[in-house]
Write a protein that holds these residues in place. Structure first.
Motif, PDB file in Angstrom:
ATOM      1  N   LYS A 221       0.835  -1.207   0.000  1.00 34.95           N
ATOM      2  CA  LYS A 221       0.000   0.000   0.000  1.00 34.95           C
ATOM      3  C   LYS A 221       0.870   1.257   0.000  1.00 34.95           C
ATOM      4  O   LYS A 221       0.640   2.185  -0.787  1.00 34.95           O
TER       5      LYS A 221
ATOM      6  N   TRP B 157      -2.132   6.276  -5.127  1.00 31.62           N
ATOM      7  CA  TRP B 157      -3.329   5.468  -4.921  1.00 31.62           C
ATOM      8  C   TRP B 157      -3.901   5.654  -3.521  1.00 31.62           C
ATOM      9  O   TRP B 157      -3.173   5.806  -2.538  1.00 31.62           O
TER      10      TRP B 157
ATOM     11  N   ALA C 234      -7.760  -0.263  -4.920  1.00 35.17           N
ATOM     12  CA  ALA C 234      -6.974   0.956  -5.076  1.00 35.17           C
ATOM     13  C   ALA C 234      -7.713   1.881  -6.034  1.00 35.17           C
ATOM     14  O   ALA C 234      -8.298   1.427  -7.022  1.00 35.17           O
TER      15      ALA C 234
ATOM     16  N   TYR D  78      -7.164   3.779  -0.980  1.00 31.33           N
ATOM     17  CA  TYR D  78      -7.643   2.409  -0.825  1.00 31.33           C
ATOM     18  C   TYR D  78      -8.987   2.352  -0.102  1.00 31.33           C
ATOM     19  O   TYR D  78      -9.253   3.128   0.814  1.00 31.33           O
TER      20      TYR D  78
END
Length: 261
Positions: free
Chosen positions: A27, A36, A51, A38
Motif C-alpha cells: 500500500k 493510490w 486501489a 484504498y
C-alpha cells in the motif's frame, strides 16, 4: 479523463490485482509511486483492497491466500459468463487453477492458465465492473502476453475469446495486438518473447501509465525497486519495466494520448 462506468466487453483486459506477503508495505509503495488511495472490502473480503484514483477503482491489492503463491500482478479478462469461459479454457487445452466462484455481489471469477501455461483471471462483472479509470497516470493502459509459444498462444485466445490479431513485426521483434470480437478494438498484445529464461513460465504483463516515465522510474528505485528494463523510447512511447520491492513485475509507459476502450 478516461472513466469507464459500464461492464467491459468480453475479452477486454478489465482488471489487475496483486497478491503480496506484506500488504501494508505494498500500500505504501503504490501510494508513494502513483498516489493510490484504498477502500477495504471488509473482513469477508479477506483483507482485499480496491486501489483508486479520484474515487475510481484502478487495481486491487490483497494478502496471499496460501503459502508458495507468487508475488505477481494478475491480469483479468472480461467475460459475460465465467463458467462458460472456464469450460472453453479447459476445452482449448488450458487449466483451471481456481474454478469459478462468486465474490460476494461484486462478480464471479476464475483463475486459469492458458494452453502455454500463462496464468490469468476471468472476471464476470456484478456490482464491480473492474477498472473504472484507465489510460491515465497511475492507471492500467495495456496488457500483453509474453510467450515462447507464440502460435499456440494466439490459437488458444482465438478459440476462447474470439480474438483476431494485427501483426506488428520488426527485425528481431515479433508482436501482435489482439482485437476483441464484436467491435474489433485492439485491447492488448502478444509478444513472442525469446528472452524468457528456461524454466520460467509464460506470463501476462500489466502496463501502468505515467505522465513522466523518467520521474516514476526514479521514484520506484528510491522506494526499493529494480528496473529490469532501463527507461527507453519505444514505438509505443517512453517506457520501463519495474520489479517492485516484493518482487512483482509491471511495466510503466507514457500515458497514451488516445486509446480506444
Amino acid at each position: 479523463m478516461t472513466v469507464h462506468s459500464e461492464q467491459w466487453p468480453a475479452g477486454t483486459p478489465n482488471w489487475v490485482d496483486l497478491s503480496v506477503d506484506d500488504l501494508p508495505a505494498a500500500k505504501a509503495f503504490y501510494t508513494e509511486l502513483f498516489g493510490w488511495e484504498y477502500l477495504s472490502g471488509g473482513e469477508e473480503a479477506g483483507g482485499y483492497l480496491l486501489a483508486s484514483l479520484g474515487g475510481k477503482a484502478v487495481a486491487g491489492l490483497g494478502p496471499k491466500q496460501g503459502p508458495g503463491m507468487p508475488t505477481v500482478w494478475t491480469t483479468y479478462l472480461a467475460s459475460d459468463n465465467a463458467d462458460t469461459t472456464a469450460k472453453e479454457v479447459a476445452a482449448a487445452g488450458g487449466q483451471l487453477i481456481a474454478p469459478p466462484f462468486d465474490v460476494m455481489d461484486s462478480g464471479r471469477m476464475a483463475v486459469v492458465a492458458d494452453s502455454v501455461g500463462a496464468a490469468f483471471g476471468i472476471w464476470q462483472a456484478g456490482t464491480h465492473i473492474g477498472a473504472e479509470r484507465v489510460n491515465e497516470h497511475g492507471s492500467l493502459c495495456w496488457n500483453e502476453l509474453h510467450t515462447r509459444d507464440y502460435a499456440a498462444a494466439r490459437s488458444f485466445y482465438s478459440d476462447v475469446f474470439g480474438f483476431s490479431y494485427q501483426d506488428i513485426n520488426e527485425e528481431g521483434f515479433i508482436y501482435s495486438t489482439f482485437k476483441r470480437p464484436g467491435d474489433g478494438v485492439e485491447v492488448g498484445g502478444v509478444h513472442h518473447d525469446t528472452d524468457i529464461p528456461d524454466g520460467a513460465p509464460n506470463y501476462w504483463l500489466a502496463w501502468l501509465a505515467s505522465d513522466n516515465v523518467d520521474a516514476t522510474a526514479a521514484k520506484a528505485r528510491e522506494l526499493g525497486s529494480t528496473l529490469l528494463v532501463p527507461v527507453m523510447d519505444s514505438p509505443f512511447g517512453r517506457m520501463t519495466i519495474v520489479q517492485g520491492p516484493q518482487g512483482e513485475v509491471f511495466g510503466v509507459i507514457a500515458t497514451p494520448q488516445t486509446r480506444a476502450q
